[in-house]
Write an enzyme that holds these catalytic residues in place. Structure first.
Site, PDB file in Angstrom:
ATOM      1  N   ASP A   1       0.829  -1.125   0.202  1.00 44.40           N
ATOM      2  CA  ASP A   1      -0.070  -0.077  -0.091  1.00 44.40           C
ATOM      3  C   ASP A   1       0.763   1.301   0.061  1.00 44.40           C
ATOM      4  O   ASP A   1       1.841   1.120   0.636  1.00 44.40           O
ATOM      5  CB  ASP A   1      -0.981  -0.064   1.313  1.00 44.40           C
ATOM      6  CG  ASP A   1      -1.865   0.953   1.140  1.00 44.40           C
ATOM      7  OD1 ASP A   1      -1.895   2.117   1.292  1.00 44.40           O
ATOM      8  OD2 ASP A   1      -3.081   0.563   1.110  1.00 44.40           O
ATOM      9  N   ILE A   2       0.574   2.358  -0.808  1.00 41.73           N
ATOM     10  CA  ILE A   2       1.292   3.388  -0.939  1.00 41.73           C
ATOM     11  C   ILE A   2       1.081   4.302   0.365  1.00 41.73           C
ATOM     12  O   ILE A   2       1.737   5.413   0.720  1.00 41.73           O
ATOM     13  CB  ILE A   2       0.925   4.176  -2.086  1.00 41.73           C
ATOM     14  CG1 ILE A   2      -0.320   4.781  -2.067  1.00 41.73           C
ATOM     15  CG2 ILE A   2       1.463   3.600  -3.345  1.00 41.73           C
ATOM     16  CD1 ILE A   2      -0.586   5.719  -3.361  1.00 41.73           C
TER      17      ILE A   2
ATOM     18  N   ASN B   1     -13.180  -3.683   3.010  1.00 47.13           N
ATOM     19  CA  ASN B   1     -14.262  -2.750   2.836  1.00 47.13           C
ATOM     20  C   ASN B   1     -15.312  -3.020   1.848  1.00 47.13           C
ATOM     21  O   ASN B   1     -14.780  -3.063   0.586  1.00 47.13           O
ATOM     22  CB  ASN B   1     -13.717  -1.373   2.794  1.00 47.13           C
ATOM     23  CG  ASN B   1     -12.406  -0.951   3.944  1.00 47.13           C
ATOM     24  OD1 ASN B   1     -12.859  -1.624   5.015  1.00 47.13           O
ATOM     25  ND2 ASN B   1     -11.348  -0.534   3.305  1.00 47.13           N
TER      26      ASN B   1
ATOM     27  N   VAL C   1     -12.492   2.248  -3.666  1.00 51.43           N
ATOM     28  CA  VAL C   1     -11.835   1.878  -5.147  1.00 51.43           C
ATOM     29  C   VAL C   1     -12.756   0.653  -5.251  1.00 51.43           C
ATOM     30  O   VAL C   1     -12.863  -0.442  -4.662  1.00 51.43           O
ATOM     31  CB  VAL C   1     -10.287   1.288  -4.790  1.00 51.43           C
ATOM     32  CG1 VAL C   1      -9.819   0.895  -6.080  1.00 51.43           C
ATOM     33  CG2 VAL C   1      -9.629   2.439  -4.359  1.00 51.43           C
TER      34      VAL C   1
ATOM     35  N   HIS D   1     -10.540  -5.890  -3.074  1.00 49.06           N
ATOM     36  CA  HIS D   1      -9.345  -5.884  -2.544  1.00 49.06           C
ATOM     37  C   HIS D   1      -9.280  -6.000  -0.992  1.00 49.06           C
ATOM     38  O   HIS D   1     -10.126  -5.638  -0.418  1.00 49.06           O
ATOM     39  CB  HIS D   1      -8.341  -4.861  -2.803  1.00 49.06           C
ATOM     40  CG  HIS D   1      -8.959  -3.560  -2.277  1.00 49.06           C
ATOM     41  ND1 HIS D   1      -9.974  -2.850  -2.905  1.00 49.06           N
ATOM     42  CD2 HIS D   1      -8.534  -2.614  -1.225  1.00 49.06           C
ATOM     43  CE1 HIS D   1     -10.254  -1.778  -2.205  1.00 49.06           C
ATOM     44  NE2 HIS D   1      -9.430  -1.608  -0.990  1.00 49.06           N
TER      45      HIS D   1
ATOM     46  N   HIS E   1      -6.816  -5.781   2.576  1.00 45.47           N
ATOM     47  CA  HIS E   1      -5.911  -5.151   3.227  1.00 45.47           C
ATOM     48  C   HIS E   1      -5.124  -6.147   4.162  1.00 45.47           C
ATOM     49  O   HIS E   1      -5.992  -6.654   4.973  1.00 45.47           O
ATOM     50  CB  HIS E   1      -6.257  -4.018   3.868  1.00 45.47           C
ATOM     51  CG  HIS E   1      -6.635  -2.800   3.247  1.00 45.47           C
ATOM     52  ND1 HIS E   1      -6.037  -1.675   2.898  1.00 45.47           N
ATOM     53  CD2 HIS E   1      -8.053  -2.711   2.692  1.00 45.47           C
ATOM     54  CE1 HIS E   1      -6.795  -0.941   2.332  1.00 45.47           C
ATOM     55  NE2 HIS E   1      -8.013  -1.688   2.011  1.00 45.47           N
TER      56      HIS E   1
END
Length: 127
Positions: free
Chosen positions: A40-41, A98, A107, A111, A113
C-alpha cells in the site's frame, strides 16, 4: 473520494485495474493466476499489503456471487500465501475488506488489506 456502490458496474479505469494492467507502477509482493499483491502506498501498519483478485469484481458481494469456485479458491489461497511469505502467521495479522459506503470502500475493485508487523489493538474504537 466517492464511496463505492457494491453493485455498480465494474470500471476498467479504476486505479487497481490500471495497476493490474501495468499502466501504473507498484511495489509487487506476489502474483499468480488468480491474484496480485502489492505494498500500500499509504501504509497504516509495518506491513500493509493489498491483495486483489485478477478478475473484474467490484466488491466481496460481487465476487462471492459471481466468481467461479476456482477463482474464489485461488484468491483465498493467495491471501494465505502472501501472509506466510511475509512471515506474518506466527505473530498474527489482520485482514480487512471494505464493502460499500458504510464499510468505507473507495476503490471499485475487490481488495483485501493484509496488515501486520505490530499489535493491531481493538477491531473498532468504542467511539
Amino acid at each position: 473520494m466517492t464511496p463505492v456502490d457494491p453493485h455498480q458496474p465494474y470500471d476498467d479505469d479504476n486505479i487497481f485495474a490500471r495497476i493490474l494492467r501495468g499502466d501504473l507502477p507498484c511495489e509487487k509482493v506476489y502474483e499468480d493466476d488468480w491474484a496480485f499483491a502489492f505494498h500500500d502506498i499509504a501504509p497504516v501498519a509495518d506491513t500493509h499489503v493489498l491483495v486483489l483478485p485478477k478478475g473484474r469484481y467490484v466488491s466481496w458481494d460481487d465476487f462471492s456471487a459471481n466468481a467461479s469456485a476456482e477463482e474464489i479458491a485461488g484468491f483465498v489461497r493467495a491471501v494465505g500465501t502472501v501472509a506466510r511469505d511475509l512471515d506474518l502467521v506466527d505473530a498474527g495479522y489482520r485482514l480487512i475488506n471494505n464493502i460499500g459506503k458504510d464499510g468505507g470502500q473507495i476503490v471499485p475493485h475487490l481488495h483485501v488489506h493484509l496488515l501486520g508487523g505490530r499489535a493491531m489493538g481493538p477491531m473498532l474504537s468504542a467511539n
